[in-house]
Design a protein around this motif. Structure first.
Motif, PDB file in Angstrom:
ATOM      1  N   ASN A 344      10.795   7.193  -3.589  1.00 41.41           N
ATOM      2  CA  ASN A 344       9.675   6.261  -3.428  1.00 41.41           C
ATOM      3  C   ASN A 344       9.558   5.710  -2.009  1.00 41.41           C
ATOM      4  N   VAL A 345      10.700   5.378  -1.380  1.00 44.59           N
ATOM      5  CA  VAL A 345      10.626   4.777  -0.040  1.00 44.59           C
ATOM      6  C   VAL A 345      10.030   5.782   0.952  1.00 44.59           C
ATOM      7  N   GLU A 346      10.506   7.007   0.860  1.00 45.72           N
ATOM      8  CA  GLU A 346      10.041   8.062   1.771  1.00 45.72           C
ATOM      9  C   GLU A 346       8.537   8.356   1.569  1.00 45.72           C
ATOM     10  N   LYS A 347       8.111   8.435   0.308  1.00 48.94           N
ATOM     11  CA  LYS A 347       6.695   8.750   0.031  1.00 48.94           C
ATOM     12  C   LYS A 347       5.771   7.588   0.401  1.00 48.94           C
ATOM     13  N   MET A 351       2.607   7.957   2.977  1.00 46.81           N
ATOM     14  CA  MET A 351       1.220   7.573   2.667  1.00 46.81           C
ATOM     15  C   MET A 351       0.733   6.488   3.633  1.00 46.81           C
ATOM     16  N   TYR A 352       1.646   5.568   3.919  1.00 48.37           N
ATOM     17  CA  TYR A 352       1.312   4.447   4.805  1.00 48.37           C
ATOM     18  C   TYR A 352       0.916   4.963   6.193  1.00 48.37           C
ATOM     19  N   ASP A 357      -5.062   2.081   8.128  1.00 52.10           N
ATOM     20  CA  ASP A 357      -5.798   0.914   7.649  1.00 52.10           C
ATOM     21  C   ASP A 357      -6.804   1.239   6.535  1.00 52.10           C
ATOM     22  N   GLU A 358      -7.060   2.528   6.306  1.00 49.01           N
ATOM     23  CA  GLU A 358      -8.041   2.884   5.261  1.00 49.01           C
ATOM     24  C   GLU A 358      -7.483   2.602   3.858  1.00 49.01           C
ATOM     25  N   VAL A 359      -6.170   2.816   3.697  1.00 50.09           N
ATOM     26  CA  VAL A 359      -5.518   2.578   2.400  1.00 50.09           C
ATOM     27  C   VAL A 359      -4.411   1.555   2.639  1.00 50.09           C
ATOM     28  N   MET A 360      -4.704   0.299   2.313  1.00 50.62           N
ATOM     29  CA  MET A 360      -3.768  -0.786   2.633  1.00 50.62           C
ATOM     30  C   MET A 360      -2.776  -0.964   1.484  1.00 50.62           C
ATOM     31  N   MET A 361      -1.503  -1.012   1.845  1.00 50.26           N
ATOM     32  CA  MET A 361      -0.445  -0.930   0.839  1.00 50.26           C
ATOM     33  C   MET A 361      -0.169  -2.246   0.111  1.00 50.26           C
ATOM     34  N   HIS A 362      -0.374  -2.210  -1.192  1.00 49.72           N
ATOM     35  CA  HIS A 362       0.076  -3.270  -2.090  1.00 49.72           C
ATOM     36  C   HIS A 362       1.013  -2.585  -3.075  1.00 49.72           C
ATOM     37  N   LEU A 363       2.286  -2.964  -3.049  1.00 48.13           N
ATOM     38  CA  LEU A 363       3.268  -2.336  -3.939  1.00 48.13           C
ATOM     39  C   LEU A 363       3.818  -3.343  -4.928  1.00 48.13           C
ATOM     40  N   GLU A 364       3.996  -2.897  -6.161  1.00 50.12           N
ATOM     41  CA  GLU A 364       4.693  -3.690  -7.173  1.00 50.12           C
ATOM     42  C   GLU A 364       5.973  -2.936  -7.508  1.00 50.12           C
ATOM     43  N   PHE A 365       7.117  -3.559  -7.251  1.00 50.47           N
ATOM     44  CA  PHE A 365       8.392  -2.908  -7.560  1.00 50.47           C
ATOM     45  C   PHE A 365       8.701  -3.103  -9.040  1.00 50.47           C
ATOM     46  N   LEU A 366       9.250  -2.052  -9.637  1.00 51.00           N
ATOM     47  CA  LEU A 366       9.502  -2.084 -11.079  1.00 51.00           C
ATOM     48  C   LEU A 366      10.623  -1.123 -11.437  1.00 51.00           C
ATOM     49  N   LYS A 367      11.010  -1.191 -12.694  1.00 52.97           N
ATOM     50  CA  LYS A 367      12.024  -0.255 -13.195  1.00 52.97           C
ATOM     51  C   LYS A 367      11.325   0.853 -13.973  1.00 52.97           C
ATOM     52  N   ILE A 391      -8.781  10.995  -1.199  1.00 49.14           N
ATOM     53  CA  ILE A 391      -7.582  10.139  -1.073  1.00 49.14           C
ATOM     54  C   ILE A 391      -6.687  10.328  -2.302  1.00 49.14           C
ATOM     55  N   ILE A 392      -7.323  10.340  -3.477  1.00 50.97           N
ATOM     56  CA  ILE A 392      -6.563  10.530  -4.725  1.00 50.97           C
ATOM     57  C   ILE A 392      -5.861  11.891  -4.691  1.00 50.97           C
ATOM     58  N   GLN A 393      -6.601  12.917  -4.281  1.00 48.94           N
ATOM     59  CA  GLN A 393      -6.041  14.268  -4.277  1.00 48.94           C
ATOM     60  C   GLN A 393      -4.866  14.385  -3.308  1.00 48.94           C
ATOM     61  N   TYR A 394      -4.967  13.729  -2.151  1.00 51.14           N
ATOM     62  CA  TYR A 394      -3.873  13.806  -1.174  1.00 51.14           C
ATOM     63  C   TYR A 394      -2.590  13.222  -1.782  1.00 51.14           C
ATOM     64  N   HIS A 395      -2.749  12.104  -2.491  1.00 47.00           N
ATOM     65  CA  HIS A 395      -1.574  11.516  -3.151  1.00 47.00           C
ATOM     66  C   HIS A 395      -0.978  12.516  -4.143  1.00 47.00           C
ATOM     67  N   ARG A 396      -1.848  13.064  -4.988  1.00 43.73           N
ATOM     68  CA  ARG A 396      -1.352  13.988  -6.027  1.00 43.73           C
ATOM     69  C   ARG A 396      -0.702  15.217  -5.407  1.00 43.73           C
ATOM     70  N   ASP A 397      -1.310  15.747  -4.351  1.00 44.99           N
ATOM     71  CA  ASP A 397      -0.753  16.943  -3.698  1.00 44.99           C
ATOM     72  C   ASP A 397       0.625  16.667  -3.116  1.00 44.99           C
ATOM     73  N   ASN A 398       0.897  15.385  -2.858  1.00 45.19           N
ATOM     74  CA  ASN A 398       2.181  15.034  -2.246  1.00 45.19           C
ATOM     75  C   ASN A 398       3.141  14.365  -3.230  1.00 45.19           C
ATOM     76  N   GLY A 399       2.907  14.602  -4.515  1.00 49.88           N
ATOM     77  CA  GLY A 399       3.867  14.147  -5.524  1.00 49.88           C
ATOM     78  C   GLY A 399       3.766  12.677  -5.885  1.00 49.88           C
ATOM     79  N   VAL A 400       2.642  12.036  -5.536  1.00 55.24           N
ATOM     80  CA  VAL A 400       2.457  10.634  -5.935  1.00 55.24           C
ATOM     81  C   VAL A 400       1.477  10.630  -7.109  1.00 55.24           C
TER      82      VAL A 400
END
Ligand SMILES: Cc1cc2nc3c(=O)[nH]c(=O)nc-3n(C[C@H](O)[C@H](O)[C@H](O)COP(=O)(O)OP(=O)(O)OC[C@H]3O[C@@H](n4cnc5c(N)ncnc54)[C@H](O)[C@@H]3O)c2cc1C
Length: 450
Positions: A344-347, A351-352, A357-367, A391-400
């Protein structure tokens, strides 16, 4: 629905009023799908023909039987705080407001049994009186109902310890009703109960739920700031894993989100913000870990003093962050994503750096499956639907994993595949396919193939 059907339905419902006032129809047929420009357009004009507001299981049974008898679509609604038009009737019919079934039935031995329309805040308060609290709350807990959370939600405050509301052990059982001439009411436990989880209310009418609780705790809320986003990420990952700190919330907002969502007084420009809820005694440990990543505590408050009010930091997390930003900024939308625990940290960093600035990171940490990871509720500078899909496809192509919040179809928003358990439950409890038809693609395709 034609007048004839409406009259026959009304006759079957007896003293249960069919509300047809157009303002009410419009209001009750909507949720927070306006977060998405795509859904706003797609759901335009979709609404119920009538609303019913039962207050007992017997009345729910009358509605289920009448809708079945006259083959009228039925859509269920808790408080309507869902994000994907979950309670919007796609093909008209009756909308059943479940919020009248709002009793907390009993609390004992770390378990709460409630009616489906009970608000989470009321359940949590009742549990606290007995030394317990709910394990998981969406940030909308003041309004959201038990049934709406289980059928439409995912997790939220508490997910850093307890994962998702659909994880085994969090919801122990549900009582659900079928749509039939003589509706069946059955208790489903464990895995069978989870076949109704996150099914958008299309495979059964839940009337009661049983939640596992956790011992009540004195929570401290804290805002921290970090010079860079990645220092914030590493802090959250470390705190998430720190076994000596009991946690209920761990949120990270990249610059400029703290400024955009109203936390500018706490966090200086250019800095990343972390919002957390931890056991009060752990605050020194949090400070110590933060210092290792050049972070500092900016503000803290006792959760008990702000619980149930907009002052709680909880209402700056999960999709409340998005809400605050949407209220002030135009041309903004969001994403929902899941990062795998082993990378997760690496991915997140990939993405960041890729989107800036087009996709601004808001993360919720969880188990997730016992490991600390994060989900993203990224805030996007919206231009076109085509770009959003890229944008959605780029995430999916990269395992997110992306749970697309810009679709109202059950399968497209979640796992991207048919859930055989959900489908089998629909066959059992809604064989005529009357629960909000059009939402569950796998059911519609099955019908078309038959
Ligand atoms: C600002 C904001 C913040 C949010 N934060 C979170 C969060 O932190 N975590 C999270 O998971 N979600 C979050 N959400 C989404 C939503 O608030 C939650 O999922 C909430 O629990 C929904 O509850 P509700 O009573 O409003 O359900 P509704 O929106 O009324 O319904 C949700 C779904 O459940 C179905 N349903 C309702 N009652 C029943 C029943 N008795 N039987 C069968 N089906 C039923 C409906 O048909 C619908 O498909 C957020 C939304 C907003 C707008």
């Amino acid at each position: 629905m034609d007048q004839n059907t409406m009259q026959r339905l009304a006759a079957d419902l007896g003293d249960l009023e069919l509300i047809t006032d157009s303002t009410a129809l419009q209001r009750y047929s909507k949720d927070f799908s306006w977060f998405s420009p795509v859904l706003t357009e797609a759901l335009e004009g979709k609404r119920a023909d009538a609303i019913v507001r039962p207050t007992s299981e017997e009345q729910v049974r009358r509605v289920a039987a009448a809708c079945y008898r006259h083959r009228v679509p039925l859509t269920l609604r808790g408080s309507g705080t869902g994000n994907y038009g979950q309670c919007t009737p796609l093909r008209g019919g009756v909308l059943m407001d479940m919020s009248g079934l709002n009793k907390v039935l009993w609390i004992a031995d770390g378990v709460a049994r409630v009616q489906a329309g009970a608000r989470l805040v009321d359940i949590d308060n009742a549990a606290r009186e007995k030394g317990w609290e709910l394990r998981l709350l969406p940030s909308t807990y003041r309004l959201a109902t038990a049934g709406g959370f289980f059928c439409g939600g995912f997790g939220g405050i508490g997910s850093i310890t307890y994962g998702s509301i659909g994880d085994p052990g969090n919801v122990l059982g549900v009582r659900a009703m079928s749509l039939a001439e003589q509706p069946e009411v059955a208790e489903f436990r464990s895995a069978e109960a989870r076949d109704l989880y996150h099914a958008y209310g299309v495979n059964g009418v839940i009337t009661e739920l049983e939640f596992a609780l956790t011992p009540a705790m004195n929570w401290q809320e804290a805002v921290l700031s970090f010079p860079s986003f990645m220092e914030g990420v590493r802090f959250c990952q470390t705190l998430g894993r720190a076994t000596g700190v009991i946690k209920k919330l761990l949120t990270l907002l990249a610059d400029p989100l703290p400024q955009m969502c109203g936390l500018g007084k706490d966090v200086g420009e250019g800095r990343a913000a972390v919002l957390c809820l931890v056991n009060r005694a752990a605050l020194e440990a949090v400070e110590e870990i933060a210092a290792n990543f050049n972070g500092r505590i900016e503000r803290q408050q006792d959760n008990a003093e702000v619980y149930g009010t907009a002052k709680s930091l909880v209402e700056h997390t999960w999709n409340h962050t998005t809400l605050h930003i949407l209220r002030k900024h135009k041309d903004i939308t969001y994403l929902q994503s899941g990062f795998r625990p082993w990378e997760n940290v690496e991915k997140v960093e990939q993405m960041y750096r890729h989107f800036g600035d087009e996709v601004m990171m808001h993360l919720e940490f969880l188990k997730a499956d016992g490991a600390v990871t994060c989900s993203g509720l990224q805030v996007i500078r919206y231009t076109t639907e085509e770009r959003l899909n890229q944008i959605i496809q780029y995430h999916r192509d990269n395992g997110v994993h992306v749970s697309n919040p810009h679709t109202y179809i059950l399968e497209d928003g979640g796992k991207l595949s048919v859930d055989p358990g959900q489908l089998a439950m629909k066959q059992r409890l809604d064989p005529a396919g009357l629960l909000n038809p059009g939402k569950m693609r796998s059911w519609d395709e099955k019908g078309a193939a038959a």
